[in-house]
Write an enzyme that holds these catalytic residues in place. Structure first.
Site, short mmCIF file in Angstrom:
data_model
loop_
_atom_site.label_atom_id
_atom_site.label_comp_id
_atom_site.label_asym_id
_atom_site.label_seq_id
_atom_site.Cartn_x
_atom_site.Cartn_y
_atom_site.Cartn_z
N ASP A 168 0.75 -1.33 -0.14
CA ASP A 168 -0.01 -0.01 0.14
C ASP A 168 0.88 1.20 -0.03
O ASP A 168 1.60 1.51 0.69
CB ASP A 168 -0.69 0.04 1.18
CG ASP A 168 -1.98 1.08 1.30
OD1 ASP A 168 -1.54 1.98 0.48
OD2 ASP A 168 -2.92 1.11 2.05
N HIS A 169 0.68 1.98 -0.89
CA HIS A 169 1.80 3.07 -1.29
C HIS A 169 1.33 4.25 -0.54
O HIS A 169 2.19 5.31 -0.21
CB HIS A 169 1.75 3.61 -2.67
CG HIS A 169 3.14 3.96 -3.16
ND1 HIS A 169 4.12 4.69 -2.41
CD2 HIS A 169 3.80 3.78 -4.40
CE1 HIS A 169 5.18 4.67 -3.02
NE2 HIS A 169 4.95 4.31 -4.20
N ARG A 170 0.28 4.33 0.23
CA ARG A 170 -0.06 5.23 1.18
C ARG A 170 0.77 5.03 2.53
O ARG A 170 1.28 6.04 3.34
CB ARG A 170 -1.42 4.94 1.84
CG ARG A 170 -2.62 5.37 0.56
CD ARG A 170 -3.81 5.30 1.20
NE ARG A 170 -4.13 3.95 1.70
CZ ARG A 170 -5.21 3.41 2.38
NH1 ARG A 170 -6.17 4.20 2.25
NH2 ARG A 170 -5.33 2.23 2.40
#
Length: 439
Positions: free
Chosen positions: A409-411
């Site tokens: 998850d790039h968040r």
């Protein structure tokens, strides 16, 4: 004088709204004890057995095997000696727990007894009572048949009302159903659109289809994957690594007296490598709290293992996997996979996971781009180990090679963090002595 009590299907955990009835373990007329298992149901989480809330005689069953029942709907009627109608346990609604008197309601195994601040029970309305009576009438009008016979008829699309009954009580027996099916097979129904006695036109399309209802575990998995794919911004990275030293180590461990009673597999080494790599890359073991706008970094690891089971894809997890030795981890993996394949995975085994491994190598697949398990920051995909030519010490040699892929998850995880984590796992597998140094 006996009083009939209606047991409503309870919420079996985490706000589930429905369950599929797999098998009745009782029939109308049976005598049951308190907490005796009366049915097996499947929720979106797992397959569970429901215990009886009363001791008494079964009066009515409100659903056929294979049917989907909403939480809060009538499930079974039991005639209880000396009971009051106020003692009927009601099922919790998906968002709240209705009041139940601790003093008057028998406690069901696996279910607590909740209270309302007023201490008073919510009484069933006349409409609810009328619905229950209507359902009993419907139950009595149906052709008599044992639950296994009803289930077999449902699986074959047979209306039991059309099957001649020879049972001593006028019930349809298994032999009755089998003979009916045999006659139907000998006298097949003409293809739609064709006149009686005519065969299909040469070259005409034959629509041979099978339709499977989307429910239970498959429905839950589909919903979760869609939600994950459209909520978390996925990034996937790959690395191909020479794992010959890890394969050699596994061969040695299998000969060791410390591992002779343990099934040690490449997945166990990959799992241990992941757990070690998390120590220096904690962002991969975190979650995004949208409601509070917070990143939750977890100091414990509940390691999920994606498992293909007869009920569909499931991701049970090993609780507190970060505390386990390699031997204990191998034993936990064996127990987890065996339990999943036998269909015995419980709701508690599927909840609170923090990071997941999916092993596509067992299917002979080299790699993939896995979708995150909802609520988790990363999932590692472990591909097949293949013997192939590889550069080794300046020469071409036959080595054991695999591909690892990591979706995150790039968040929660930036490119550097994800890359370092994947590279650390690859380094450990290419030089497993690192496990001793870092464990």
């Amino acid at each position: 004088m006996p009083t009939t009590q209606t047991f409503l299907l309870p919420d079996l955990g985490e706000g589930l709204t429905e369950a599929e009835l797999l098998t009745w373990l009782v029939t109308v007329g049976d005598t049951v004890e308190l907490n005796q298992n009366i049915a097996e149901v499947e929720t979106a989480k797992a397959s569970v057995e429901l215990p009886s809330p009363y001791a008494g005689t079964v009066v009515a069953l409100y659903a056929d095997e294979g049917a989907t029942i909403e939480v809060g709907r009538p499930f079974i009627d039991i005639a209880v000696e000396g009971a009051s109608t106020d003692d009927t346990p009601t099922a919790p609604a998906p968002s709240q727990t209705p009041p139940v008197s601790k003093e008057r309601t028998p406690v069901l195994v696996g279910y607590g007894v909740a209270e309302e601040s007023t201490g008073r029970r919510r009484r069933r309305t006349n409409a609810a009572t009328a619905s229950a009576v209507d359902a009993v009438v419907t139950e009595q009008e149906r052709p008599l048949a044992a639950p296994p016979v009803r289930f077999a008829a449902k699986q074959n699309g047979i209306d039991l009302a059309e099957v001649p009954a020879t049972g001593d009580r006028g019930q349809v027996t298994r032999d009755d159903l089998e003979q009916y099916l045999a006659r139907s097979a000998a006298d097949p129904v003409p293809e739609p659109g064709a006149a009686s006695g005519e065969s299909a036109r040469p070259g005409a399309a034959v629509l041979d289809e099978e339709r499977t209802p989307i429910k239970g575990v498959r429905k839950h998995t589909a919903d979760a994957m869609v939600r994950s794919a459209f909520t978390a911004p996925h990034v996937t990275e790959f690395v191909t690594v020479d794992v010959t030293p890890a394969v050699d180590l596994l061969a040695q461990l299998k000969e060791s007296k410390h591992f002779r009673s343990v099934r040690i597999t490449p997945l166990a080494l990959v799992a241990k490598a992941l757990l070690v790599a998390l120590r220096s890359n904690p962002s991969l073991n975190s979650a995004w709290d949208e409601a509070n706008q917070e990143i939750v970094t977890k100091r414990y690891v509940n390691l999920g293992i994606a498992a293909a089971t007869p009920r569909g894809l499931m991701v049970p997890n090993i609780k507190n996997a970060h505390t386990l030795s390699l031997r204990d981890l191998a034993e936990a993996l064996t127990t987890l996979t065996t339990t999943a394949k036998e269909g015995r995975t419980g709701p508690q085994d599927l909840s609170a996971g923090t990071i997941t491994i999916t092993n596509v190598g067992v299917f002979g697949v080299d790699s993939g781009t896995p979708i995150l398990n909802p609520g988790e920051a990363a999932i590692l995909c472990f591909g097949a180990i293949r013997r192939q030519p590889w550069e080794y010490r300046g020469e071409i040699a036959l080595r054991s090679v695999t591909t690892l892929s990591l979706s995150f998850d790039h968040r929660l995880v930036d490119g550097e963090q994800g890359s370092r984590f994947l590279a650390t796992i690859a380094d450990i597998l290419s030089d497993p002595v690192t496990l001793i140094a870092l464990s």
